[in-house]
Design an enzyme around this catalytic site. Structure first.
Site: not given
Ligand code: G3P
Length: 218
Positions: A83
């Site tokens: 990633k």
């Molecule tokens: O892991 C990538 C993404 O899904 C993170 O989203 O905004 O919940 O931290 P968030």
């Protein structure tokens, strides 16, 4: 639509894997910190449990640093997906890694222009962050729609749209309507997809009436 679990919590992954409905896992540095685990150890453990892609994010911000870290991460398991952030260096690293056959998930995508570049760089997955756009009053699902529409114009684009930063079942349903390939979901959102109050109410009524028959099936 494929469902990935967005967590580095091994217990949660194990429980959800048991459903047979989980196709992969995504992690990020914040999720690794939250796990309190050694990065290499927890990625190795997840890769052993999960048959599908497991995203392990680099911490470097330069091309050479990303490539050096990817060289350390890819040997962990065949299903490791590297990633990288959607920066110019991340795109250069994606181009190099994808040319070597390494699967790359390009993350922190917030525009269709960024997604087009990631596809051009040969990314296996693009991770547009729906929830974080919603958080600033921008329609995150409109980005998903734009990316799906653009990608559909070019047969040469093999990059899968991996909807990320998912907050609600509505995000999942609307993204599925647009043809997004994958949604990566926090464990609670994944479990929440199965819930409906009328299901609970209807089941309670069925069980009450069945009990009234006095019969047993086994
Ligand atoms: O892991 C990538 C993404 O899904 C993170 O989203 O905004 O919940 O931290 P968030």
């Amino acid at each position: 639509m494929k469902f990935f679990v967005d967590t580095a919590d091994v217990a949660e992954i194990r429980d959800l894997l048991d459903s047979g409905l989980v196709d992969g896992v995504t992690t990020n540095p914040s999720l690794i910190m939250k796990s309190g685990r050694d990065f290499f150890e927890v990625i190795a453990e997840i890769c052993e449990m999960v048959p599908g892609p497991v995203s392990a994010e680099v911490a470097a911000t330069t091309v050479d640093g990303m490539l050096a870290e990817a060289a350390k991460l890819t040997p962990i398991a065949p299903n490791v997906t590297i990633k990288v952030p959607l920066t110019w260096d991340g795109l250069k690293a994606t181009r190099r890694l994808s040319a070597e056959g390494v699967k790359v998930n390009v993350t922190l995508c917030f525009s269709a222009a960024q997604a087009l570049l990631a596809a051009k760089a040969g990314a296996s997955f693009i991770s547009p962050f729906v929830g974080r756009l919603d958080d600033i009053g921008v329609d995150g699902l409109e980005l998903i729609s734009d990316i799906c529409q653009i990608y559909a114009q070019y047969e040469s684009i093999r990059t899968e749209v991996l909807v990320a930063s998912v907050r609600t079942p509505g995000h999942v349903i609307e993204a599925a309507k647009m043809g997004a390939h994958v949604a990566t979901l926090p464990p609670g959102v994944l479990r929440g997809l199965a819930l409906h109050p009328l299901t609970d109410k209807g089941l309670a009524a069925f069980l009450k009436d069945w009990e009234a028959t006095g019969q047993k099936i086994v």
